[in-house]
Design a protein around this motif. Structure first.
Motif, PDB file in Angstrom:
ATOM      1  N   VAL A  47     -77.062  42.122  -1.858  1.00 45.82           N
ATOM      2  CA  VAL A  47     -76.819  42.930  -0.673  1.00 45.82           C
ATOM      3  C   VAL A  47     -78.123  43.088   0.118  1.00 45.82           C
ATOM      4  N   GLY A  48     -79.209  43.305  -0.559  1.00 48.29           N
ATOM      5  CA  GLY A  48     -80.509  43.405   0.109  1.00 48.29           C
ATOM      6  C   GLY A  48     -80.851  42.125   0.846  1.00 48.29           C
ATOM      7  N   ASN A  49     -80.592  40.983   0.193  1.00 53.00           N
ATOM      8  CA  ASN A  49     -80.840  39.685   0.836  1.00 53.00           C
ATOM      9  C   ASN A  49     -79.963  39.504   2.067  1.00 53.00           C
ATOM     10  N   LEU A  50     -78.698  39.899   1.945  1.00 56.27           N
ATOM     11  CA  LEU A  50     -77.782  39.780   3.082  1.00 56.27           C
ATOM     12  C   LEU A  50     -78.203  40.678   4.241  1.00 56.27           C
ATOM     13  N   VAL A  51     -78.638  41.882   3.928  1.00 54.53           N
ATOM     14  CA  VAL A  51     -79.099  42.799   4.967  1.00 54.53           C
ATOM     15  C   VAL A  51     -80.320  42.217   5.673  1.00 54.53           C
ATOM     16  N   GLN A  52     -81.236  41.650   4.906  1.00 55.10           N
ATOM     17  CA  GLN A  52     -82.436  41.042   5.493  1.00 55.10           C
ATOM     18  C   GLN A  52     -82.065  39.836   6.347  1.00 55.10           C
ATOM     19  N   GLU A  53     -81.168  38.999   5.845  1.00 53.14           N
ATOM     20  CA  GLU A  53     -80.741  37.818   6.603  1.00 53.14           C
ATOM     21  C   GLU A  53     -80.021  38.239   7.882  1.00 53.14           C
ATOM     22  N   ASN A  54     -79.223  39.285   7.786  1.00 51.57           N
ATOM     23  CA  ASN A  54     -78.531  39.797   8.973  1.00 51.57           C
ATOM     24  C   ASN A  54     -79.528  40.274  10.017  1.00 51.57           C
ATOM     25  N   LYS A  55     -80.583  40.944   9.559  1.00 48.09           N
ATOM     26  CA  LYS A  55     -81.621  41.419  10.481  1.00 48.09           C
ATOM     27  C   LYS A  55     -82.282  40.243  11.196  1.00 48.09           C
ATOM     28  N   VAL A  56     -82.588  39.194  10.447  1.00 45.95           N
ATOM     29  CA  VAL A  56     -83.212  37.998  11.028  1.00 45.95           C
ATOM     30  C   VAL A  56     -82.273  37.362  12.048  1.00 45.95           C
ATOM     31  N   LEU A  57     -80.987  37.276  11.686  1.00 46.91           N
ATOM     32  CA  LEU A  57     -80.018  36.662  12.592  1.00 46.91           C
ATOM     33  C   LEU A  57     -79.822  37.498  13.860  1.00 46.91           C
ATOM     34  N   LEU A  58     -79.835  38.808  13.724  1.00 44.14           N
ATOM     35  CA  LEU A  58     -79.708  39.672  14.906  1.00 44.14           C
ATOM     36  C   LEU A  58     -80.912  39.508  15.837  1.00 44.14           C
ATOM     37  N   GLU A  59     -82.101  39.419  15.267  1.00 44.08           N
ATOM     38  CA  GLU A  59     -83.300  39.210  16.077  1.00 44.08           C
ATOM     39  C   GLU A  59     -83.250  37.856  16.785  1.00 44.08           C
ATOM     40  N   SER A  60     -82.813  36.836  16.043  1.00 42.10           N
ATOM     41  CA  SER A  60     -82.699  35.500  16.621  1.00 42.10           C
ATOM     42  C   SER A  60     -81.655  35.487  17.730  1.00 42.10           C
ATOM     43  N   ASN A  61     -80.550  36.167  17.496  1.00 40.55           N
ATOM     44  CA  ASN A  61     -79.493  36.251  18.496  1.00 40.55           C
ATOM     45  C   ASN A  61     -80.002  36.933  19.760  1.00 40.55           C
ATOM     46  N   ALA A  62     -80.730  38.014  19.603  1.00 41.72           N
ATOM     47  CA  ALA A  62     -81.276  38.730  20.760  1.00 41.72           C
ATOM     48  C   ALA A  62     -82.236  37.832  21.539  1.00 41.72           C
ATOM     49  N   GLN A  63     -83.063  37.095  20.819  1.00 43.57           N
ATOM     50  CA  GLN A  63     -84.008  36.191  21.476  1.00 43.57           C
ATOM     51  C   GLN A  63     -83.252  35.100  22.233  1.00 43.57           C
ATOM     52  N   LEU A  64     -82.228  34.530  21.606  1.00 40.01           N
ATOM     53  CA  LEU A  64     -81.452  33.475  22.260  1.00 40.01           C
ATOM     54  C   LEU A  64     -80.710  33.999  23.485  1.00 40.01           C
ATOM     55  N   ARG A  65     -80.212  35.219  23.406  1.00 41.23           N
ATOM     56  CA  ARG A  65     -79.549  35.814  24.566  1.00 41.23           C
ATOM     57  C   ARG A  65     -80.532  35.981  25.730  1.00 41.23           C
ATOM     58  N   GLY A  66     -81.741  36.395  25.411  1.00 40.85           N
ATOM     59  CA  GLY A  66     -82.764  36.530  26.443  1.00 40.85           C
ATOM     60  C   GLY A  66     -83.109  35.189  27.071  1.00 40.85           C
ATOM     61  N   GLU A  67     -83.258  34.177  26.238  1.00 41.70           N
ATOM     62  CA  GLU A  67     -83.561  32.842  26.753  1.00 41.70           C
ATOM     63  C   GLU A  67     -82.406  32.316  27.601  1.00 41.70           C
ATOM     64  N   LEU A  68     -81.180  32.578  27.147  1.00 38.84           N
ATOM     65  CA  LEU A  68     -80.013  32.131  27.899  1.00 38.84           C
ATOM     66  C   LEU A  68     -79.964  32.796  29.272  1.00 38.84           C
ATOM     67  N   ALA A  69     -80.224  34.074  29.318  1.00 45.53           N
ATOM     68  CA  ALA A  69     -80.230  34.785  30.600  1.00 45.53           C
ATOM     69  C   ALA A  69     -81.292  34.209  31.525  1.00 45.53           C
ATOM     70  N   GLN A  70     -82.464  33.920  30.972  1.00 48.08           N
ATOM     71  CA  GLN A  70     -83.550  33.356  31.773  1.00 48.08           C
ATOM     72  C   GLN A  70     -83.166  31.962  32.281  1.00 48.08           C
ATOM     73  N   LEU A  71     -82.546  31.154  31.422  1.00 49.36           N
ATOM     74  CA  LEU A  71     -82.149  29.811  31.826  1.00 49.36           C
ATOM     75  C   LEU A  71     -81.028  29.844  32.862  1.00 49.36           C
ATOM     76  N   LYS A  72     -80.113  30.801  32.742  1.00 49.27           N
ATOM     77  CA  LYS A  72     -79.068  30.943  33.758  1.00 49.27           C
ATOM     78  C   LYS A  72     -79.688  31.289  35.111  1.00 49.27           C
ATOM     79  N   GLU A  73     -80.660  32.179  35.099  1.00 50.76           N
ATOM     80  CA  GLU A  73     -81.336  32.551  36.340  1.00 50.76           C
ATOM     81  C   GLU A  73     -82.065  31.349  36.937  1.00 50.76           C
ATOM     82  N   GLU A  74     -82.730  30.589  36.092  1.00 53.64           N
ATOM     83  CA  GLU A  74     -83.433  29.388  36.556  1.00 53.64           C
ATOM     84  C   GLU A  74     -82.442  28.361  37.103  1.00 53.64           C
ATOM     85  N   ASN A  75     -81.311  28.217  36.424  1.00 53.25           N
ATOM     86  CA  ASN A  75     -80.279  27.288  36.875  1.00 53.25           C
ATOM     87  C   ASN A  75     -79.744  27.694  38.241  1.00 53.25           C
TER      88      ASN A  75
END
Length: 82
Positions: free
Chosen positions: A13-41
Motif C-alpha cells: 500500500v505504501g508503494n502504491l501510494v508513492q507511485e500514485n503520487k509520482v503519477l499525479l505529479e507527472s500528470n500535472a506536468q503533462l497537463r501543463g505542457e499540453l496547455a502550453q502546446l495548445k496555446e503555441e498551436n
C-alpha cells in the motif's frame, strides 16, 4: 504469519501510494505542457492564416502589375504598327 502478511500489505500500500503520487505529479506536468502546446498551436495557426492572407494580397498585387504591364506593352505596340 498474519503479521507477516499484514506487513507485506502495508508495504504494498505504501508503494502504491508513492507511485500514485509520482503519477499525479507527472500528470500535472503533462497537463501543463499540453496547455502550453495548445496555446503555441493556436498562435502558429493564427500566424499561418495571417501569412496566407499576406500571400494572397501579394499575389493579387503581382497579378495586377503583370496585367498593367501587359496592357502597357500592348498599348505601346499598337501605335508602332499603325
Amino acid at each position: 504469519m498474519l503479521e507477516n502478511n499484514l506487513s507485506q500489505l502495508e508495504e504494498l500500500v505504501g508503494n502504491l501510494v508513492q507511485e500514485n503520487k509520482v503519477l499525479l505529479e507527472s500528470n500535472a506536468q503533462l497537463r501543463g505542457e499540453l496547455a502550453q502546446l495548445k496555446e503555441e498551436n493556436d498562435s502558429l495557426q493564427l500566424s499561418a492564416l495571417e501569412q496566407e492572407e499576406l500571400h494572397s494580397a501579394t499575389a493579387a498585387r503581382i497579378q495586377a502589375l503583370v496585367a498593367l504591364a501587359a496592357g502597357s506593352v500592348a498599348t505601346s505596340a499598337s501605335p508602332a504598327q499603325a
